[in-house]
Motif scaffolding. Sequence first.
Motif, short mmCIF file in Angstrom:
data_model
loop_
_atom_site.label_atom_id
_atom_site.label_comp_id
_atom_site.label_asym_id
_atom_site.label_seq_id
_atom_site.Cartn_x
_atom_site.Cartn_y
_atom_site.Cartn_z
N ARG A 38 0.94 -1.28 -0.13
CA ARG A 38 -0.05 0.05 0.05
C ARG A 38 0.89 1.09 0.11
O ARG A 38 0.56 2.16 -0.77
N ARG A 39 1.77 1.38 1.08
CA ARG A 39 2.49 2.57 1.01
C ARG A 39 3.51 2.72 -0.14
O ARG A 39 3.69 4.00 -0.75
N LEU A 40 3.90 1.67 -0.69
CA LEU A 40 4.73 1.86 -2.09
C LEU A 40 3.93 2.31 -3.18
O LEU A 40 4.54 3.15 -4.00
N ALA A 41 2.66 2.02 -3.18
CA ALA A 41 1.76 2.30 -4.22
C ALA A 41 1.22 3.73 -3.97
O ALA A 41 1.19 4.55 -4.96
N GLU A 81 -11.02 -5.93 -0.23
CA GLU A 81 -11.36 -4.81 -1.35
C GLU A 81 -10.61 -5.27 -2.34
O GLU A 81 -9.66 -6.03 -2.55
N PRO A 82 -10.76 -4.31 -3.73
CA PRO A 82 -10.27 -4.68 -4.88
C PRO A 82 -8.97 -3.89 -4.55
O PRO A 82 -8.88 -2.73 -4.53
N LEU A 83 -7.66 -4.65 -4.78
CA LEU A 83 -6.34 -4.05 -4.57
C LEU A 83 -5.40 -4.14 -5.92
O LEU A 83 -4.40 -3.87 -5.81
N LEU A 84 -5.88 -4.78 -7.06
CA LEU A 84 -5.08 -5.05 -8.04
C LEU A 84 -4.31 -3.86 -8.70
O LEU A 84 -3.05 -3.98 -9.03
N GLU A 85 -5.02 -2.64 -8.63
CA GLU A 85 -4.19 -1.38 -9.27
C GLU A 85 -3.24 -1.01 -8.19
O GLU A 85 -2.38 -0.60 -8.56
N LYS A 86 -3.43 -1.21 -6.72
CA LYS A 86 -2.44 -0.80 -5.85
C LYS A 86 -1.23 -1.82 -6.10
O LYS A 86 0.03 -1.16 -5.91
N GLY A 91 8.22 7.87 -4.20
CA GLY A 91 9.41 7.62 -3.81
C GLY A 91 9.68 7.07 -2.53
O GLY A 91 10.80 7.15 -2.08
N TYR A 92 8.80 6.41 -2.11
CA TYR A 92 8.81 5.46 -0.74
C TYR A 92 9.82 4.36 -1.20
O TYR A 92 10.66 3.88 -0.41
N GLY A 93 9.55 3.71 -2.27
CA GLY A 93 10.31 2.65 -2.78
C GLY A 93 12.01 2.99 -2.89
O GLY A 93 12.68 2.42 -2.51
N ALA A 94 12.14 4.16 -3.52
CA ALA A 94 13.42 4.76 -3.60
C ALA A 94 14.25 5.00 -2.21
O ALA A 94 15.34 4.71 -2.13
#
Length: 151
Positions: free
Chosen positions: A74-77, A112-117, A81-84
């Motif tokens: 979730r936070r990455l999505a 919940e639908p999460l594929l986009e995230k 910049g969080y992944g970086a």
Amino acid sequence: CPCCFARAGEAPKEDPSLSEINAWLDRLLELGEERPFNIQLSGGEPTVRDDLPDIIRLAREKGFEYVQINTNGRRLAEEPGYGASLAAAGASVIFLQFDGTRDSIYQELRGEPLLEKKNKAIEQCGLAGLPVTLVPTVVRGLNLDNIGEML
């Protein structure tokens, strides 16, 4: 989620402090063999800690060469910049909860639908040069037929 193995339904405990984590890492070094152990940061959800990059950095500075982050993404999505920031701290790989290629699977397993995230989290990791390993919960009658598409 209804299939969590990390006892997420129990009463929450206070997160360990950075100094407690430092002591744990030192103890692992004392117990280690010819090389430091691999470190796996899991939870619950480790990205809810704002000091996660500090924890990763601490482990790397102590000589732990492999620091894996287990996350729902979730936070990455949601936080550009969080992944970086995780990559810059020295994270080795993201183990991403990824149950399928259809939102109906996430609706059933995660509520919940999460594929986009999930796809956005993968994209953000790619931009950061952070490897991703997909980690599905496979349930007969729900996503067993989706394994090929996931691969």
